[in-house]
Structure formats: structure tokens, C-alpha cells
Design an enzyme around this catalytic site. Sequence first.
Site, PDB file in Angstrom:
ATOM      1  N   THR A 219      -0.456  12.046   4.744  1.00  0.00           N
ATOM      2  CA  THR A 219      -1.632  12.881   4.916  1.00  0.00           C
ATOM      3  C   THR A 219      -1.362  13.797   6.100  1.00  0.00           C
ATOM      4  O   THR A 219      -0.513  13.491   6.925  1.00  0.00           O
ATOM      5  CB  THR A 219      -2.861  12.006   5.267  1.00  0.00           C
ATOM      6  OG1 THR A 219      -2.950  10.934   4.347  1.00  0.00           O
ATOM      7  CG2 THR A 219      -4.150  12.786   5.216  1.00  0.00           C
ATOM      8  N   GLY A 249      -8.438   8.614  -2.188  1.00  0.00           N
ATOM      9  CA  GLY A 249      -8.293   7.792  -0.998  1.00  0.00           C
ATOM     10  C   GLY A 249      -9.357   8.072   0.046  1.00  0.00           C
ATOM     11  O   GLY A 249     -10.434   8.596  -0.246  1.00  0.00           O
ATOM     12  N   HIS A 272      -3.082   3.620   4.132  1.00  0.00           N
ATOM     13  CA  HIS A 272      -3.440   3.089   2.815  1.00  0.00           C
ATOM     14  C   HIS A 272      -4.946   3.225   2.648  1.00  0.00           C
ATOM     15  O   HIS A 272      -5.724   2.417   3.157  1.00  0.00           O
ATOM     16  CB  HIS A 272      -2.997   1.627   2.716  1.00  0.00           C
ATOM     17  CG  HIS A 272      -2.982   1.119   1.320  1.00  0.00           C
ATOM     18  ND1 HIS A 272      -2.107   0.159   0.889  1.00  0.00           N
ATOM     19  CD2 HIS A 272      -3.729   1.453   0.241  1.00  0.00           C
ATOM     20  CE1 HIS A 272      -2.322  -0.088  -0.399  1.00  0.00           C
ATOM     21  NE2 HIS A 272      -3.313   0.681  -0.810  1.00  0.00           N
TER      22      HIS A 272
END
Length: 353
Positions: A219, A249, A272
Site C-alpha cells: 500500500t 482491504g 494484512h
Amino acid sequence: MKKLLILISAFFLSLTAFAQSNKITLVIHGGAGTITRANMTPEKEKAYRADLERAMKTGYEILRKGGTSMDAVEATIRVMEDSPLFNAGKGAVFTHEGKNEMDAAFMDGKTLAAGSIAGVTTIKNPISAARTVMEKSEHVMLVGKGAEEFAKLKGLEIVDPSYFYTEPRWKGLQKALQEEKMQLDHSDTLKKSGFVKPDISGSSAIDKLIFDEGKKYGTVGCVALDQYGNLAAGTSTGGMTNKRWGRVGDAPIIGAGTYANNKTCAVSATGHGEYFIRSVVAYDISALMEYKGLSVQKAADEVVMKKLVKIGGEGGVIALDKNGNFAMPFNSAGMYRGFIKSDGSWEVKIYKD
């Protein structure tokens, strides 16, 4: 006497403005994961450091010239979105179906206004779309075709999905599929996804520089404090390699991967996403500062190094408070990150040490 009072008042106002301008700060990240010296060549490291520095200094120049934290955040992230090195925009990873689906979020710490988009495939700079949702709609989150239609209506740059294709990211998908012991026919998958592979002759130089994260996450994000005392945060991502079923996400979810509040801090996360969503990571850091009085460093450490670790969540955050103090904790092997302070001093880091 009246003129004297006016002069004194102007003097103190100028001192206040100077004090605020002396705190301008910008912090960035470019993703976290299995980023180690053993996996990184000198050429790759040099390329990542150069793009992180370029992105950071782009935003800082805006702050230095009196621009807003929101303008600085958007400009910084656009630089990283335009680089094929990061998993956002041009460098987005592929889904299981062979597409690039991107998410982004933007938040204004002064007003708590926020905007985000998810699952888009044709918006060149998702971070600009997220900001546009915040500023030019009554909504917070738009997804898929609707988000793309909105972006086009508002004059944002729309590109063919082939723009996001990079050979290393495609190979990363193939590797992920093989690891799942699944058979994949290259051309047939492209056909089913509606994707037409472009001519990328001459791209071998870039191919050698992109760090292969495999099925890991990536990201990009930025938090900034301007001379007016306002915080802003933005996050943009291509998600996880081989993701399916429209998975989204934490990045575009306000409070999970992105949050900003002038009373506390601005946060952008990478990791995550499922764990960051469950833990409402970005807001949790802000809440610890607001309700328990923790510093930005202690609050970020509490969430990333303790709470996330306890439930198995991997990744990191960048967090910046209203006084220019910042934290960049991560519990993964590495995290692309950097900062630049009001005096122009800066640093880019990649590894745990």
C-alpha cells in the site's frame, strides 16, 4: 494607542503563524511485508529510495510554500501511484481473475470529512478520486463501476485497464497461482478477464527494479501537518495479489486503514487488511490518544506492536500528531517509509534496522 494595540496583535499573530509553520511535517509509507536486505538488490533499493524521496519532497514543497496538508497528501501519493514500483496505481497487483482492482481513501483532520473508493479498474489516480468523493459528493465510499462513473463525471483521468499492466506483477500472480497448485493458462485467463495485454517492449529495465512481494500486501500512504495546524491522511492500494470475489482491504475503510483528526493524529496503514479492519487500527490509535492521553508513539506502538501481534496481524502504520510528532512502527520484516520535517531534514528507511 489603538495603532499600538493593532501592531501588538499583528505581532502575536505572526508569531503564532511562525510557530505553526515551524511544525510542518510529512510522513510516507510505501508498503510493508517481507522486505529484507537478502531479498533486495542494490539497484532495487536505490530505485525505491529515489521514488520515496521524490514523492516526499513533492508534498513537502507544497507545505513549505504555504499549501494545505490535503494538497500535500494528494500530490505525494500521486507520485507513488504513478510509479510502477509500488502496489498502487500503475504498480497495482493482479486479482485472481487477472485484473487490477484499486482502493483509496482520504480524510481531512480539520472537519473529519472523508472519502474513499474501492474496486476501481480505470481511474489513473485513485487517491484523487477518493478526495473528490469527499469534496464533491454527499457520500463517503463509492465502489466499482459507480465510482468510475463518478470520477469520469468529475473530470478525473480515466485510462484503459491495460495502463496498469506490469510484467513483474503479472508474474507475481502466476507464482501465487502455482503455489496454490492451480493450473492457469496465460492467454485464456487474459481473455476471460477482458484484459488485453499491451506491448511493453523496452520495459525490462523496470522489470528488474520491481520488488516481488508474491502474495504479500502493499500500500502507499501519506500523512501531513500544514502551517495552519491541520492534519490530513491518504492511502492507496492495489490490494493483495490473487485476491478474489471483489475483496476490499482496510485502506479505503475510514478508521481501519485511514484516519485523521486534528485533536489527535493522522494515520495511514499498510498490512494484512483483514486484521486491520477487525482491529479498527487507525481509529484505535487516535482513540488511545484522545481517551487515554497517550503520545502518538505510544499509541501506535500499543496497536501495531501489541494488539495486532496478539491476533496475528502483520504490517505497520505511519501516524502524525498536531505538534509534528510522528511514529512509524511495523511488525513485519520491513516497511518502505520516510519523513521530512519543517527544517527540510529528511530520511528514507526500508528495513527493520
